[in-house]
Write a protein that holds these residues in place. Structure first.
Motif, PDB file in Angstrom:
ATOM      1  N   HIS A 109       0.838  -1.203   0.000  1.00 32.20           N
ATOM      2  CA  HIS A 109       0.000   0.000   0.000  1.00 32.20           C
ATOM      3  C   HIS A 109       0.866   1.243   0.000  1.00 32.20           C
ATOM      4  CE1 HIS A 109      -2.246   3.232   2.141  1.00 32.20           C
ATOM      5  NE2 HIS A 109      -3.212   2.846   1.349  1.00 32.20           N
ATOM      6  N   LEU A 110       1.912   1.260   0.827  1.00 32.55           N
ATOM      7  CA  LEU A 110       2.804   2.413   0.912  1.00 32.55           C
ATOM      8  C   LEU A 110       3.584   2.600  -0.385  1.00 32.55           C
ATOM      9  CD1 LEU A 110       3.913   4.664   2.705  1.00 32.55           C
ATOM     10  CD2 LEU A 110       5.626   3.052   3.560  1.00 32.55           C
ATOM     11  N   ALA A 111       4.003   1.499  -1.011  1.00 25.99           N
ATOM     12  CA  ALA A 111       4.769   1.586  -2.255  1.00 25.99           C
ATOM     13  C   ALA A 111       3.930   2.192  -3.380  1.00 25.99           C
ATOM     14  CB  ALA A 111       5.269   0.206  -2.659  1.00 25.99           C
ATOM     15  N   MET A 112       2.690   1.722  -3.551  1.00 22.91           N
ATOM     16  CA  MET A 112       1.833   2.251  -4.609  1.00 22.91           C
ATOM     17  C   MET A 112       1.456   3.699  -4.346  1.00 22.91           C
ATOM     18  SD  MET A 112       1.718  -0.008  -6.841  1.00 22.91           S
ATOM     19  CE  MET A 112       0.631   0.949  -7.893  1.00 22.91           C
ATOM     20  N   LEU A 113       1.224   4.031  -3.083  1.00 20.16           N
ATOM     21  CA  LEU A 113       0.902   5.407  -2.739  1.00 20.16           C
ATOM     22  C   LEU A 113       2.078   6.326  -3.027  1.00 20.16           C
ATOM     23  CD1 LEU A 113      -1.369   7.135  -1.525  1.00 20.16           C
ATOM     24  CD2 LEU A 113      -0.390   6.712   0.730  1.00 20.16           C
ATOM     25  N   SER A 114       3.291   5.874  -2.729  1.00 15.95           N
ATOM     26  CA  SER A 114       4.497   6.675  -2.977  1.00 15.95           C
ATOM     27  C   SER A 114       4.703   6.893  -4.473  1.00 15.95           C
ATOM     28  CB  SER A 114       5.719   5.989  -2.374  1.00 15.95           C
ATOM     29  OG  SER A 114       5.578   5.837  -0.980  1.00 15.95           O
ATOM     30  N   LEU A 115       4.507   5.837  -5.284  1.00 16.98           N
ATOM     31  CA  LEU A 115       4.634   5.967  -6.735  1.00 16.98           C
ATOM     32  C   LEU A 115       3.607   6.949  -7.276  1.00 16.98           C
ATOM     33  CD1 LEU A 115       5.783   4.964  -9.489  1.00 16.98           C
ATOM     34  CD2 LEU A 115       4.010   3.205  -9.449  1.00 16.98           C
ATOM     35  N   PHE A 116       2.381   6.816  -6.826  1.00 16.79           N
ATOM     36  CA  PHE A 116       1.280   7.669  -7.276  1.00 16.79           C
ATOM     37  C   PHE A 116       1.561   9.137  -6.958  1.00 16.79           C
ATOM     38  CE2 PHE A 116      -2.927   9.502  -5.981  1.00 16.79           C
ATOM     39  CZ  PHE A 116      -3.462   9.621  -7.244  1.00 16.79           C
ATOM     40  N   LEU A 117       1.990   9.430  -5.722  1.00 15.17           N
ATOM     41  CA  LEU A 117       2.204  10.807  -5.295  1.00 15.17           C
ATOM     42  C   LEU A 117       3.469  11.406  -5.900  1.00 15.17           C
ATOM     43  CD1 LEU A 117       1.234  10.667  -1.507  1.00 15.17           C
ATOM     44  CD2 LEU A 117      -0.034  11.737  -3.364  1.00 15.17           C
ATOM     45  N   SER A 118       4.578  10.663  -5.857  1.00 17.34           N
ATOM     46  CA  SER A 118       5.862  11.215  -6.301  1.00 17.34           C
ATOM     47  C   SER A 118       5.843  11.550  -7.790  1.00 17.34           C
ATOM     48  CB  SER A 118       6.996  10.240  -5.986  1.00 17.34           C
ATOM     49  OG  SER A 118       6.784   8.997  -6.630  1.00 17.34           O
ATOM     50  N   THR A 119       5.321  10.651  -8.613  1.00 19.88           N
ATOM     51  CA  THR A 119       5.296  10.914 -10.055  1.00 19.88           C
ATOM     52  C   THR A 119       4.302  12.021 -10.408  1.00 19.88           C
ATOM     53  OG1 THR A 119       3.731   9.069 -10.303  1.00 19.88           O
ATOM     54  CG2 THR A 119       6.054   8.618 -10.722  1.00 19.88           C
ATOM     55  N   GLY A 120       3.136  12.043  -9.730  1.00 24.06           N
ATOM     56  CA  GLY A 120       2.157  13.088 -10.006  1.00 24.06           C
ATOM     57  C   GLY A 120       2.654  14.461  -9.617  1.00 24.06           C
ATOM     58  N   ILE A 121       3.287  14.567  -8.439  1.00 31.03           N
ATOM     59  CA  ILE A 121       3.804  15.865  -7.981  1.00 31.03           C
ATOM     60  C   ILE A 121       4.964  16.319  -8.852  1.00 31.03           C
ATOM     61  CG2 ILE A 121       4.990  17.021  -6.070  1.00 31.03           C
ATOM     62  CD1 ILE A 121       3.336  15.289  -4.165  1.00 31.03           C
ATOM     63  N   PHE A 122       5.901  15.400  -9.142  1.00 31.83           N
ATOM     64  CA  PHE A 122       7.068  15.772  -9.945  1.00 31.83           C
ATOM     65  C   PHE A 122       6.668  16.169 -11.356  1.00 31.83           C
ATOM     66  CE2 PHE A 122      10.729  14.645 -12.669  1.00 31.83           C
ATOM     67  CZ  PHE A 122      11.666  15.508 -12.123  1.00 31.83           C
ATOM     68  N   SER A 123       5.663  15.495 -11.908  1.00 30.44           N
ATOM     69  CA  SER A 123       5.220  15.800 -13.267  1.00 30.44           C
ATOM     70  C   SER A 123       4.709  17.228 -13.391  1.00 30.44           C
ATOM     71  CB  SER A 123       4.120  14.817 -13.683  1.00 30.44           C
ATOM     72  OG  SER A 123       3.605  15.143 -14.952  1.00 30.44           O
ATOM     73  N   ASN A 124       4.031  17.724 -12.343  1.00 34.30           N
ATOM     74  CA  ASN A 124       3.430  19.054 -12.418  1.00 34.30           C
ATOM     75  C   ASN A 124       4.311  20.154 -11.839  1.00 34.30           C
ATOM     76  OD1 ASN A 124       0.657  18.549 -13.540  1.00 34.30           O
ATOM     77  ND2 ASN A 124       0.540  17.193 -11.774  1.00 34.30           N
ATOM     78  N   LEU A 125       5.308  19.798 -11.038  1.00 32.09           N
ATOM     79  CA  LEU A 125       6.144  20.813 -10.389  1.00 32.09           C
ATOM     80  C   LEU A 125       7.596  20.797 -10.846  1.00 32.09           C
ATOM     81  CD1 LEU A 125       4.877  20.599  -6.680  1.00 32.09           C
ATOM     82  CD2 LEU A 125       4.126  22.138  -8.503  1.00 32.09           C
ATOM     83  N   LYS A 126       7.959  19.928 -11.793  1.00 31.38           N
ATOM     84  CA  LYS A 126       9.353  19.863 -12.234  1.00 31.38           C
ATOM     85  C   LYS A 126       9.737  21.151 -12.956  1.00 31.38           C
ATOM     86  CE  LYS A 126       8.408  17.567 -16.644  1.00 31.38           C
ATOM     87  NZ  LYS A 126       6.957  17.764 -16.566  1.00 31.38           N
ATOM     88  N   PRO A 127      11.000  21.574 -12.872  1.00 28.84           N
ATOM     89  CA  PRO A 127      11.432  22.797 -13.561  1.00 28.84           C
ATOM     90  C   PRO A 127      11.398  22.630 -15.073  1.00 28.84           C
ATOM     91  CG  PRO A 127      13.297  21.646 -12.558  1.00 28.84           C
ATOM     92  CD  PRO A 127      12.057  20.982 -12.053  1.00 28.84           C
ATOM     93  N   PRO A 128      11.059  23.692 -15.807  1.00 31.96           N
ATOM     94  CA  PRO A 128      10.981  23.593 -17.278  1.00 31.96           C
ATOM     95  C   PRO A 128      12.297  23.180 -17.928  1.00 31.96           C
ATOM     96  CG  PRO A 128       9.952  25.626 -16.488  1.00 31.96           C
ATOM     97  CD  PRO A 128      10.653  25.018 -15.316  1.00 31.96           C
ATOM     98  N   SER A 129      13.417  23.440 -17.248  1.00 38.85           N
ATOM     99  CA  SER A 129      14.717  23.145 -17.840  1.00 38.85           C
ATOM    100  C   SER A 129      14.933  21.657 -18.085  1.00 38.85           C
ATOM    101  CB  SER A 129      15.837  23.690 -16.950  1.00 38.85           C
ATOM    102  OG  SER A 129      15.755  23.120 -15.649  1.00 38.85           O
ATOM    103  N   ILE A 130      14.278  20.799 -17.297  1.00 43.64           N
ATOM    104  CA  ILE A 130      14.463  19.353 -17.471  1.00 43.64           C
ATOM    105  C   ILE A 130      13.259  18.708 -18.139  1.00 43.64           C
ATOM    106  CG2 ILE A 130      15.972  19.221 -15.447  1.00 43.64           C
ATOM    107  CD1 ILE A 130      13.623  17.933 -13.948  1.00 43.64           C
ATOM    108  N   SER A 131      12.324  19.512 -18.596  1.00 46.11           N
ATOM    109  CA  SER A 131      11.120  18.972 -19.219  1.00 46.11           C
ATOM    110  C   SER A 131      11.413  18.547 -20.652  1.00 46.11           C
ATOM    111  CB  SER A 131      10.008  20.018 -19.200  1.00 46.11           C
ATOM    112  OG  SER A 131       8.836  19.506 -19.773  1.00 46.11           O
ATOM    113  N   SER A 132      10.825  17.420 -21.044  1.00 48.05           N
ATOM    114  CA  SER A 132      10.930  16.928 -22.417  1.00 48.05           C
ATOM    115  C   SER A 132       9.697  16.083 -22.700  1.00 48.05           C
ATOM    116  CB  SER A 132      12.204  16.105 -22.605  1.00 48.05           C
ATOM    117  OG  SER A 132      12.132  14.904 -21.864  1.00 48.05           O
ATOM    118  N   PRO A 133       9.290  15.959 -23.969  1.00 48.11           N
ATOM    119  CA  PRO A 133       8.100  15.161 -24.280  1.00 48.11           C
ATOM    120  C   PRO A 133       8.185  13.720 -23.788  1.00 48.11           C
ATOM    121  CG  PRO A 133       8.717  16.512 -26.163  1.00 48.11           C
ATOM    122  CD  PRO A 133       9.814  16.664 -25.156  1.00 48.11           C
ATOM    123  N   SER A 134       9.347  13.092 -23.943  1.00 43.94           N
ATOM    124  CA  SER A 134       9.482  11.694 -23.516  1.00 43.94           C
ATOM    125  C   SER A 134       9.377  11.566 -22.009  1.00 43.94           C
ATOM    126  CB  SER A 134      10.815  11.125 -24.001  1.00 43.94           C
ATOM    127  OG  SER A 134      11.903  11.900 -23.518  1.00 43.94           O
TER     128      SER A 134
END
Length: 319
Positions: free
Chosen positions: A243-268
């Protein structure tokens, strides 16, 4: 420049330009969606039919399976259609509907995962009060609150975002319609600030759930480490860690996807992150939770054995 009144469609981010890779993505998404539909359908059937699973955790698993099915059915079919037909378009109303339903299901899922964390906390830290704190009425109220919060949150954000004038084109940097991607096309500062205000309120609510989850797991691990038998500790950890592993994957990827700096953003990178938080958790949740739940495994085995036996009888009776 286009505005929202003249826009009739949006352009989604394509998975690949080469036809071979587009077809590969189609077959990969088809396999993922079929596996998710089958696994979540089996869990729904098992929980509904087996009285041994008429427990708080079984009830929450049933609701979680519904949100998982909703997430998969909202994003994956359109991505499969676009890959198969070599297109990237989605209609304006289709985009609004996709954004609404995805946010609805993903928000409800997050609150259900928080409630399931509370279930584990009570079961391990306050076992004598489990029947009182998680009675049938309390479970129904908590699940209804999760669905209602998801609906209200999605309705407010979708109505606010799609009422904004859009003048930055119609190309979205995502393979499905998502609120942050639509906001990037807006040219209204007042409307943008209004939506940002709603995002701040939602972020505060989600952060309070996150703090509760962290506090609960700290208490759970402290209680587990005090269990004298190694077998008891192993059983408690094996129940909570997936439960903790899936929750961590869900939160970390969702937050990083929307808050990552534009300098490291790429379509892939954007595509990989979006798949990790929008497709992978709904597809893996039924497998993660069924592997560590013996009663659920027994119920699934009984259903599959019954279906197999019925198919054999039908075959031989026809022959």
């Amino acid at each position: 420049m286009a505005n929202s009144s003249s826009l009739t469609q949006f352009l989604l981010l394509a998975f690949a330009d080469r036809r071979e890779l587009q077809l590969l993505h189609f077959w990969l998404f088809l396999a993922i969606s079929l596996a998710a539909l089958l696994a979540n359908g089996l869990i729904l059937s098992a929980v509904a039919c087996d009285h041994h699973l008429h427990t708080p955790m079984g009830f929450f698993l049933l609701n979680l399976s519904l949100t998982d099915l909703g997430c998969i059915c909202t994003t994956v079919p359109k991505a499969m259609h676009n890959s198969l037909h070599n297109t990237t378009t989605i209609s304006y109303m289709g985009c609004a509907a996709q954004a609404f339903f995805f946010l609805f299901f993903i928000t409800a899922e997050y609150f259900l995962l928080t409630i399931m964390c509370y279930d584990r906390y009570v079961a391990i830290c306050k076992p004598l009060h489990y029947g009182t704190l998680l009675g049938s009425r309390a479970c129904a109220h908590m699940a209804a609150a999760a669905w209602a919060t998801g609906f209200l949150n999605s309705l407010l954000h979708t109505a606010s975002t799609f009422s904004l004038p859009l003048c930055q084109g119609n190309a979205l940097g995502q393979f499905f319609c998502e609120i942050p991607q639509i906001l990037k096309l807006s040219c209204s500062h007042s409307g943008y600030r209004r939506e940002l205000g709603l995002i701040v309120v939602s972020a505060c609510l989600l952060s309070s759930c996150f703090v509760f989850i962290v506090f609960s797991y700290v208490q759970i691990f402290r209680a587990v480490l005090r269990i004298p038998s190694q077998q008891g500790r192993h059983k408690a950890f094996s129940t909570c860690l997936p439960h903790l592993a899936m929750l961590s994957l869900f939160l970390s990827t969702g937050i990083f996807s929307n808050l990552k700096p534009p300098s490291i953003s790429s379509p892939s990178l954007d595509l990989a992150l979006s798949v990790l938080y929008s497709v992978v958790p709904p597809a893996l949740n039924p497998f993660i939770y069924s592997l560590r739940n013996q009663e659920l495994k027994d119920a699934l085995r009984k259903i599959m054995t019954g279906c197999f036996s019925g198919a054999i009888k039908f075959w031989f009776s026809g022959v």
